[in-house]
Design an enzyme around this catalytic site. Structure first.
Site, PDB file in Angstrom:
ATOM      1  N   ASN A  40       0.534  -1.154  -0.427  1.00 12.87           N
ATOM      2  CA  ASN A  40      -0.035   0.132   0.189  1.00 12.87           C
ATOM      3  C   ASN A  40       0.529   0.827   0.168  1.00 12.87           C
ATOM      4  O   ASN A  40       0.247   2.220   0.030  1.00 12.87           O
ATOM      5  CB  ASN A  40      -0.840  -0.451   0.919  1.00 12.87           C
ATOM      6  CG  ASN A  40      -2.047  -0.637   0.967  1.00 12.87           C
ATOM      7  OD1 ASN A  40      -2.570  -1.546   0.218  1.00 12.87           O
ATOM      8  ND2 ASN A  40      -2.597  -1.142   2.075  1.00 12.87           N
ATOM      9  N   HIS A 126     -15.379  -0.990   5.367  1.00 13.26           N
ATOM     10  CA  HIS A 126     -13.989  -1.687   6.184  1.00 13.26           C
ATOM     11  C   HIS A 126     -14.595  -2.508   7.178  1.00 13.26           C
ATOM     12  O   HIS A 126     -15.387  -1.993   8.242  1.00 13.26           O
ATOM     13  CB  HIS A 126     -12.876  -1.537   6.562  1.00 13.26           C
ATOM     14  CG  HIS A 126     -11.670  -1.658   6.427  1.00 13.26           C
ATOM     15  ND1 HIS A 126     -11.437  -1.362   8.281  1.00 13.26           N
ATOM     16  CD2 HIS A 126     -10.926  -2.077   6.484  1.00 13.26           C
ATOM     17  CE1 HIS A 126     -10.235  -2.493   8.028  1.00 13.26           C
ATOM     18  NE2 HIS A 126      -9.546  -2.987   6.886  1.00 13.26           N
ATOM     19  N   GLU A 164     -16.426   5.336   2.737  1.00 14.23           N
ATOM     20  CA  GLU A 164     -14.631   5.387   2.342  1.00 14.23           C
ATOM     21  C   GLU A 164     -14.923   6.513   1.321  1.00 14.23           C
ATOM     22  O   GLU A 164     -15.618   6.711  -0.021  1.00 14.23           O
ATOM     23  CB  GLU A 164     -14.218   4.299   1.953  1.00 14.23           C
ATOM     24  CG  GLU A 164     -14.323   3.328   3.058  1.00 14.23           C
ATOM     25  CD  GLU A 164     -13.711   1.885   3.139  1.00 14.23           C
ATOM     26  OE1 GLU A 164     -12.676   1.780   2.259  1.00 14.23           O
ATOM     27  OE2 GLU A 164     -14.059   0.510   3.171  1.00 14.23           O
ATOM     28  N   SER A 168     -11.517   0.034  -0.697  1.00 15.19           N
ATOM     29  CA  SER A 168     -10.085  -0.090  -0.076  1.00 15.19           C
ATOM     30  C   SER A 168     -10.175  -1.568  -1.134  1.00 15.19           C
ATOM     31  O   SER A 168      -8.674  -1.999  -1.349  1.00 15.19           O
ATOM     32  CB  SER A 168     -10.006  -1.555   1.631  1.00 15.19           C
ATOM     33  OG  SER A 168     -10.729  -2.132   1.795  1.00 15.19           O
ATOM     34  N   ASP A 193     -14.047   8.175   5.645  1.00 11.78           N
ATOM     35  CA  ASP A 193     -12.615   7.153   5.768  1.00 11.78           C
ATOM     36  C   ASP A 193     -11.720   6.708   4.725  1.00 11.78           C
ATOM     37  O   ASP A 193     -12.371   6.212   3.258  1.00 11.78           O
ATOM     38  CB  ASP A 193     -12.594   5.552   6.427  1.00 11.78           C
ATOM     39  CG  ASP A 193     -11.997   4.559   6.376  1.00 11.78           C
ATOM     40  OD1 ASP A 193     -10.407   5.373   6.353  1.00 11.78           O
ATOM     41  OD2 ASP A 193     -11.728   3.595   6.942  1.00 11.78           O
ATOM     42  N   HIS A 196      -7.230   4.840   2.111  1.00 14.45           N
ATOM     43  CA  HIS A 196      -6.239   4.892   1.052  1.00 14.45           C
ATOM     44  C   HIS A 196      -6.496   6.169  -0.397  1.00 14.45           C
ATOM     45  O   HIS A 196      -5.763   5.423  -1.643  1.00 14.45           O
ATOM     46  CB  HIS A 196      -7.529   3.739   0.301  1.00 14.45           C
ATOM     47  CG  HIS A 196      -7.390   2.438   0.236  1.00 14.45           C
ATOM     48  ND1 HIS A 196      -5.870   1.557   0.482  1.00 14.45           N
ATOM     49  CD2 HIS A 196      -7.441   2.045   1.597  1.00 14.45           C
ATOM     50  CE1 HIS A 196      -6.302   0.261   1.163  1.00 14.45           C
ATOM     51  NE2 HIS A 196      -7.480   0.444   1.800  1.00 14.45           N
ATOM     52  N   LYS A 225       0.108   3.962   4.379  1.00 12.98           N
ATOM     53  CA  LYS A 225      -0.404   4.006   2.891  1.00 12.98           C
ATOM     54  C   LYS A 225       0.862   4.333   2.505  1.00 12.98           C
ATOM     55  O   LYS A 225       1.318   4.445   2.685  1.00 12.98           O
ATOM     56  CB  LYS A 225      -1.606   3.735   3.111  1.00 12.98           C
ATOM     57  CG  LYS A 225      -2.651   2.526   3.947  1.00 12.98           C
ATOM     58  CD  LYS A 225      -4.113   3.163   3.182  1.00 12.98           C
ATOM     59  CE  LYS A 225      -4.376   0.947   3.843  1.00 12.98           C
ATOM     60  NZ  LYS A 225      -4.710   0.905   5.691  1.00 12.98           N
TER      61      LYS A 225
END
Length: 376
Positions: A40, A126, A164, A168, A193, A196, A225
């Site tokens: 990541n 997640h 998110e 992910s 969130d 990423h 990440k």
């Protein structure tokens, strides 16, 4: 006690007898892969000399540990400086550090959501968000991926919408315009969130909310990440952050991250915001575009994604595992994602791209893929 033992033993035996059995792989410092698609480290910052130097210098000042929880001896000037930088960078009044993204998400949802409030969360959020909702006091419902209406139409003012920025497992993104519209229409509190997304995209690497951070009331993300270090954060208004300091068990009862880690993160964020960060994000965008074109040219089943997370979907768990094994024997480390992490029937090889992968290296990878496919 016997029933509990039999329960986990039975589940373990069933898992051992299936293709879903997981095993860890020891990573050695001298192992060389042609390309590592399992990382990541989207901007390649985990090996940046300036960040490593900052880590080492801070160790000489602070030592290797924080010595305690943040409300006892564990909160240092290095932590405070990083929190101030994060708040300014992401356009929020305050920031708070956590040891992991799991702890940050779980802590927010078990601390800030009241019994009277409902949560509406994307189906693909997640596991940390799912656990946080399950362990919290609010009632929650999950809507089909990126299709919040009509479920969210049942919301009341003050309810929570949880999603998110970049998902992910699929690598696609939430619709920020829709998010802003729903927030205004139903007077929702938004938790986003951006684990990423942060650092990898947007002006100064501000991620999914680069254009307007006010869309989200609470932003969570990780440093492990694109930032290349480890740990996590929450950015929000003063009352939210102060409530986490006073009442969040994940924060209060955990030893703080080492000050040297905070210093390394600060050095990384400064690079992310610089011209060098822009250059790394530009190279990453080029690699993403090239990889997507190669998937499309071969007619491989995938999920539309503009992010560093690209997927190759397979009809069965065994097919995905066999292909990944073939690629690994040729020097390409890639992750097979299978149920229950993803829904049944959607097993995939998940490719994480980085700015440090060259186009010739990726072209050689696709030549190898063609060879493997021709032999099947």
């Amino acid at each position: 006690m016997d029933k509990i033992v039999l329960g986990y033993q039975q589940r373990l035996n069933e898992r051992k007898g299936s293709s879903l059995f997981r095993s860890r792989k020891v990573r050695s410092s001298d192992t060389h892969w042609q390309l590592d698609f399992s990382t990541n480290d989207y901007l390649g910052l985990s090996q940046h000399p300036d960040i490593k130097r900052a880590f080492k210098q801070a160790i000489d000042i602070w030592g290797v540990g924080s010595t305690g929880s943040p409300l006892l001896s564990g909160y240092s000037a290095a932590h405070w400086e990083l929190e101030e930088l994060l708040a300014e960078w992401l356009g929020k009044p305050r920031a708070l550090l956590f040891n992991s993204g799991f702890a940050a998400n779980h802590g927010v949802l078990t601390t800030l959501v009241d019994k009277q409030e409902k949560l509406f969360a994307d189906k693909l959020v997640h596991a940390s968000i799912i656990d946080g909702m399950q362990h919290g006091e609010g009632r929650f419902k999950r809507y089909p991926h990126n299709q919040p209406e009509p479920l969210v139409a049942k919301a009341s003012p003050g309810d929570w919408f949880v999603t998110e920025g970049v998902f992910s497992m699929d690598g696609d993104s939430c619709d920020l315009n829709q998010l802003a519209s729903l927030k205004h229409k139903y007077d929702l509190k938004i938790m986003l969130d951006d684990a990423h997304g942060i650092a990898a995209y947007g002006a100064e690497g501000r991620g999914s909310l680069a254009v307007d951070s006010s869309v989200a009331d609470v932003i969570t993300g990780t440093f492990g990440k694109a930032i290349g270090v480890g740990g996590a954060f929450v950015c929000a208004d003063d009352d939210e952050i102060e409530s986490l300091i006073q009442f969040c068990r994940d924060y209060i009862y955990s030893t703080a991250m080492p000050p040297a880690q905070a210093a390394a993160i600060k050095a990384s964020v400064e690079i992310v915001r610089s011209a060098e960060g822009d250059d790394r994000r530009g190279r990453l965008a080029e690699r993403i575009q090239y990889f997507r074109e190669q998937l499309k040219q071969r007619g491989l089943k995938t999920i539309d994604s503009d992010s560093a997370i690209q997927t190759w979907l397979f009809k069965s768990d065994e097919d995905a595992l066999n292909m990944a094994t073939q690629l690994q024997t040729h020097g390409y480390l890639c992750s097979v994602i299978r149920p229950p992490t993803v829904p049944a029937g959607s097993s995939r090889i998940r490719f994480s791209l980085t700015s440090e992968m060259s186009t010739p290296e990726l072209a050689q990878f696709w030549s190898r893929v063609d060879e493997v496919l021709s032999q099947l």
